[in-house]
Design a protein around this motif. Structure first.
Motif, PDB file in Angstrom:
ATOM      1  N   UNK A   1       0.838  -1.044   0.474  1.00  0.00           N
ATOM      2  CA  UNK A   1       0.532   0.142   0.117  1.00  0.00           C
ATOM      3  C   UNK A   1       0.540   0.697  -0.084  1.00  0.00           C
ATOM      4  N   UNK A   2       0.309   1.712  -0.556  1.00  0.00           N
ATOM      5  CA  UNK A   2       1.391   3.680  -0.491  1.00  0.00           C
ATOM      6  C   UNK A   2       0.049   4.595  -0.975  1.00  0.00           C
ATOM      7  N   UNK A   3       0.683   5.999  -1.212  1.00  0.00           N
ATOM      8  CA  UNK A   3       0.029   6.638  -1.434  1.00  0.00           C
ATOM      9  C   UNK A   3       1.327   7.994  -3.017  1.00  0.00           C
ATOM     10  N   UNK A   4       0.413   8.532  -3.447  1.00  0.00           N
ATOM     11  CA  UNK A   4       0.383   9.017  -4.760  1.00  0.00           C
ATOM     12  C   UNK A   4       1.086  10.656  -4.007  1.00  0.00           C
ATOM     13  N   UNK A   5       2.495  11.011  -4.573  1.00  0.00           N
ATOM     14  CA  UNK A   5       3.279  11.707  -4.355  1.00  0.00           C
ATOM     15  C   UNK A   5       3.423  12.705  -5.118  1.00  0.00           C
ATOM     16  N   UNK A   6       3.134  11.906  -6.999  1.00  0.00           N
ATOM     17  CA  UNK A   6       2.749  12.778  -7.704  1.00  0.00           C
ATOM     18  C   UNK A   6       2.682  12.026  -9.338  1.00  0.00           C
ATOM     19  N   UNK A   7       1.894  13.138 -10.055  1.00  0.00           N
ATOM     20  CA  UNK A   7       1.865  12.190 -11.386  1.00  0.00           C
ATOM     21  C   UNK A   7       2.135  13.482 -12.715  1.00  0.00           C
TER      22      UNK A   7
ATOM     23  N   UNK B   1       6.233   4.203  -0.549  1.00  0.00           N
ATOM     24  CA  UNK B   1       6.036   3.454  -0.246  1.00  0.00           C
ATOM     25  C   UNK B   1       6.430   3.342   1.343  1.00  0.00           C
ATOM     26  N   UNK B   2       5.433   2.345   2.018  1.00  0.00           N
ATOM     27  CA  UNK B   2       5.991   3.397   3.279  1.00  0.00           C
ATOM     28  C   UNK B   2       5.956   1.511   4.005  1.00  0.00           C
ATOM     29  N   UNK B   3       7.520   1.553   4.934  1.00  0.00           N
ATOM     30  CA  UNK B   3       7.182   0.202   5.239  1.00  0.00           C
ATOM     31  C   UNK B   3       6.038   0.300   5.873  1.00  0.00           C
TER      32      UNK B   3
ATOM     33  N   UNK C   1      -7.308   7.850 -13.688  1.00  0.00           N
ATOM     34  CA  UNK C   1      -8.114   7.849 -12.653  1.00  0.00           C
ATOM     35  C   UNK C   1      -7.503   7.871 -10.815  1.00  0.00           C
ATOM     36  N   UNK C   2      -6.236   8.619 -10.713  1.00  0.00           N
ATOM     37  CA  UNK C   2      -5.622   8.591 -10.019  1.00  0.00           C
ATOM     38  C   UNK C   2      -5.057  10.114 -10.021  1.00  0.00           C
ATOM     39  N   UNK C   3      -5.024  10.783  -7.804  1.00  0.00           N
ATOM     40  CA  UNK C   3      -4.844  11.726  -7.920  1.00  0.00           C
ATOM     41  C   UNK C   3      -3.882  11.484  -6.753  1.00  0.00           C
ATOM     42  N   UNK C   4      -3.260  13.179  -6.587  1.00  0.00           N
ATOM     43  CA  UNK C   4      -2.404  13.067  -5.430  1.00  0.00           C
ATOM     44  C   UNK C   4      -3.301  13.138  -4.259  1.00  0.00           C
ATOM     45  N   UNK C   5      -1.350  12.464  -3.401  1.00  0.00           N
ATOM     46  CA  UNK C   5      -1.809  11.768  -1.911  1.00  0.00           C
ATOM     47  C   UNK C   5      -3.387  10.566  -1.858  1.00  0.00           C
ATOM     48  N   UNK C   6      -3.685  10.639  -3.151  1.00  0.00           N
ATOM     49  CA  UNK C   6      -4.099   9.855  -2.588  1.00  0.00           C
ATOM     50  C   UNK C   6      -3.954   7.893  -2.429  1.00  0.00           C
ATOM     51  N   UNK C   7      -4.582   7.160  -1.568  1.00  0.00           N
ATOM     52  CA  UNK C   7      -4.473   5.676  -1.330  1.00  0.00           C
ATOM     53  C   UNK C   7      -4.439   4.480  -2.568  1.00  0.00           C
ATOM     54  N   UNK C   8      -2.912   3.972  -2.587  1.00  0.00           N
ATOM     55  CA  UNK C   8      -3.195   2.986  -3.822  1.00  0.00           C
ATOM     56  C   UNK C   8      -2.470   1.518  -3.599  1.00  0.00           C
TER      57      UNK C   8
END
Length: 148
Positions: free
Chosen positions: A8-14, A23-25, A56-63
């Motif tokens: 699981x990670x968070x979108x930093x930029x597009x 991705x965080x440990x 379909x993805x945005x910044x700061x979204x969890x993916x």
């Protein structure tokens, strides 16, 4: 989906058709069956670059980032196994040819320069083999029989 490695990670930029996911440990890395082949468990944080044309993805979204376990094993072979074999071969040849441990050590280390340069030249081909897929957290949780 037993052969999938997921994080699981968070979108930093597009940027255009590239999504950069942080991705965080997590503590769950220690329980993951693929932790020995996965370099994500080595550091606290990594940025993964994924090609995506869906928009379909945005910044700061969890993916969720997914890859087949074979991708992890391929990466380990290319980054660690082959260089180790090359260094050992160069050490043996260096010792047989010169008899000097110093020259043998330099030969072992110097063989890595062209190897990693060749990897750098073929990085685009290697990116095609190491494919990551991206999905929304909600989509992953809504699918039956799929675990993180």
């Amino acid at each position: 989906m037993k052969d999938l490695i997921q994080h699981q990670g968070i979108i930093e930029k597009i940027e255009r058709h590239r999504v950069f996911v942080r991705i965080e440990q997590k503590a769950t890395c220690s329980a993951c069956h693929a932790r020995s082949a996965c370099l994500v468990s080595d550091k606290k944080e990594k940025i993964i670059e994924i090609d995506d044309t869906s928009g379909r993805y945005t910044t700061n979204e969890q993916v969720i980032i997914s890859a087949h376990s074979s991708v992890g094993f391929f990466a380990v072979i290319m980054a660690f196994t082959i260089p180790l074999i090359l260094v050992i071969i160069a050490l043996i040849i260096g010792m047989n040819q010169s008899g000097s441990e110093g020259i043998s050590g330099l030969a072992g280390l110097s063989i890595l320069i062209p190897y990693y340069f060749i990897l750098y030249i073929f990085r685009d081909r290697l990116k095609k083999k190491c494919v990551f897929s991206l999905s929304k957290v909600q989509d992953t949780y809504n699918k039956p029989n799929q675990s993180l």
